[in-house]
Design an enzyme around this catalytic site. Structure first.
Site, PDB file in Angstrom:
ATOM      1  N   PHE A  53      75.726  -9.905  -9.932  1.00 52.36           N
ATOM      2  CA  PHE A  53      75.304  -8.972  -9.323  1.00 52.36           C
ATOM      3  C   PHE A  53      75.129  -7.575 -10.154  1.00 52.36           C
ATOM      4  O   PHE A  53      75.663  -7.399 -11.099  1.00 52.36           O
ATOM      5  CB  PHE A  53      76.551  -8.024  -8.422  1.00 52.36           C
ATOM      6  CG  PHE A  53      76.040  -7.001  -7.642  1.00 52.36           C
ATOM      7  CD1 PHE A  53      75.102  -6.961  -6.755  1.00 52.36           C
ATOM      8  CD2 PHE A  53      76.791  -5.901  -7.684  1.00 52.36           C
ATOM      9  CE1 PHE A  53      74.909  -5.890  -5.866  1.00 52.36           C
ATOM     10  CE2 PHE A  53      76.359  -4.395  -7.316  1.00 52.36           C
ATOM     11  CZ  PHE A  53      75.245  -4.563  -6.245  1.00 52.36           C
ATOM     12  N   TYR A  55      73.255  -3.953 -10.703  1.00 50.33           N
ATOM     13  CA  TYR A  55      73.073  -2.742 -10.230  1.00 50.33           C
ATOM     14  C   TYR A  55      72.615  -1.375 -10.845  1.00 50.33           C
ATOM     15  O   TYR A  55      72.057  -0.171 -10.511  1.00 50.33           O
ATOM     16  CB  TYR A  55      74.382  -2.225  -9.705  1.00 50.33           C
ATOM     17  CG  TYR A  55      75.366  -2.002 -10.591  1.00 50.33           C
ATOM     18  CD1 TYR A  55      75.410  -0.832 -11.637  1.00 50.33           C
ATOM     19  CD2 TYR A  55      76.358  -2.894 -10.840  1.00 50.33           C
ATOM     20  CE1 TYR A  55      76.518  -0.905 -12.646  1.00 50.33           C
ATOM     21  CE2 TYR A  55      77.180  -2.919 -11.889  1.00 50.33           C
ATOM     22  CZ  TYR A  55      77.341  -1.866 -12.839  1.00 50.33           C
ATOM     23  OH  TYR A  55      78.085  -1.863 -13.752  1.00 50.33           O
ATOM     24  N   GLY A  56      72.255  -1.540 -12.358  1.00 49.34           N
ATOM     25  CA  GLY A  56      71.443  -0.724 -13.361  1.00 49.34           C
ATOM     26  C   GLY A  56      70.521  -1.241 -13.979  1.00 49.34           C
ATOM     27  O   GLY A  56      69.383  -2.047 -13.304  1.00 49.34           O
ATOM     28  N   SER A  57      70.703  -1.167 -15.287  1.00 52.14           N
ATOM     29  CA  SER A  57      69.448  -1.903 -15.987  1.00 52.14           C
ATOM     30  C   SER A  57      69.168  -3.405 -16.026  1.00 52.14           C
ATOM     31  O   SER A  57      68.299  -3.956 -16.109  1.00 52.14           O
ATOM     32  CB  SER A  57      69.664  -1.500 -17.525  1.00 52.14           C
ATOM     33  OG  SER A  57      70.905  -2.020 -18.078  1.00 52.14           O
ATOM     34  N   GLU A 130      77.142  -6.500 -22.006  1.00 57.79           N
ATOM     35  CA  GLU A 130      77.775  -5.647 -21.215  1.00 57.79           C
ATOM     36  C   GLU A 130      79.025  -5.388 -21.470  1.00 57.79           C
ATOM     37  O   GLU A 130      79.868  -4.430 -21.546  1.00 57.79           O
ATOM     38  CB  GLU A 130      77.785  -6.203 -19.784  1.00 57.79           C
ATOM     39  CG  GLU A 130      76.465  -6.503 -18.875  1.00 57.79           C
ATOM     40  CD  GLU A 130      75.836  -5.102 -18.900  1.00 57.79           C
ATOM     41  OE1 GLU A 130      76.174  -4.030 -18.467  1.00 57.79           O
ATOM     42  OE2 GLU A 130      74.826  -5.036 -19.394  1.00 57.79           O
TER      43      GLU A 130
END
Length: 238
Positions: A53, A55-57, A130
């Site tokens: 999932f 949600y940003g970059s 990440e």
């Protein structure tokens, strides 16, 4: 644009070494990143696919390979600019801010499907990106794809005990840092602008992102971003 070849263990280890030399000793070693991935995959059974999932970059610059990408939503987590970045998109004097998931609310983003043969190689790339500083915690979350399928996806939530965490930051202060912080990866505002642009392209209405975009534009004396106005693509934390 952050490229796949920038996310090899050798490249990331050099970034970690540079960060340690600058006094940021919380950046994770390759052994720590590998241990985190191994622990996360304890629930994985060989031969299964994995969903991620974003949600940003990761929505607009994933830099890993996948078989399918589709809009989806999760419950119980929300986007939040809630941790400082003194490198990359900021400086020690004026750190930037990056997105993580914090508890509460809901979030729409993209689900990427990794085929079984991609799981270890592509999650290795993702972990190098990440899990650089350890501010994220990998988490498996229920997700609902836009076509109605229910899946379980791995994502990254913030560690509220990490030294970079700055939850409950007033939105005017957050907007100031996003508007003016810049680092070797470029302006922090580009990270916000690309996230807003991509969310809109997916039909995602995120009032939090839209308010920040408006406040950043006001601070800089610029027009509010509208669809199609983002020039260039900003890279993520790595």
């Amino acid at each position: 644009m952050l490229k796949r070849e920038e996310l090899t263990s050798e490249r990331i280890d050099q970034i970690v070494a540079d960060a340690h030399a600058a006094g940021y000793h919380f950046f994770l070693s390759s052994e720590a990143r590998e241990a985190s991935l191994k622990e996360t995959l304890t629930r994985y059974r060989p031969g299964e696919e994995v969903w991620v999932f974003a949600y940003g970059s990761l929505m607009w610059n994933p830099a890993f390979e996948f078989m399918e990408a589709t809009p989806c939503s999760i419950e119980g987590w929300r986007r939040s600019f809630c941790f400082w970045v003194p490198l990359g998109r900021g400086t020690p004097e004026l750190p930037g801010l990056m997105l993580a998931l914090e508890g509460g609310g809901a979030c729409e983003g993209i689900a990427y499907r990794l085929a079984p043969h991609q799981v270890h190689s592509e999650l290795g790339i993702l972990w190098n990106r990440e899990m650089l500083s350890g501010v994220y915690q990998p988490r498996w979350v229920p997700a609902v794809l836009r076509d109605g399928r229910a899946v379980t996806a791995v994502t990254f939530v913030v560690d509220p005990q990490h030294c970079q965490y700055c939850g409950d930051l007033p939105i005017d202060r957050a907007a100031h840092h996003i508007a003016f912080a810049e680092g070797r990866r470029g302006p922090c505002r580009d990270y916000l602008a690309n996230t807003v642009e991509h969310a809109r392209s997916l039909g995602i209405n995120d009032p939090y992102l839209e308010e920040l975009a408006t406040r950043v534009a006001d601070l800089r004396g610029e027009p509010v971003l509208v669809a199609g106005q983002v020039n260039g693509v900003a890279a993520g934390q790595a």
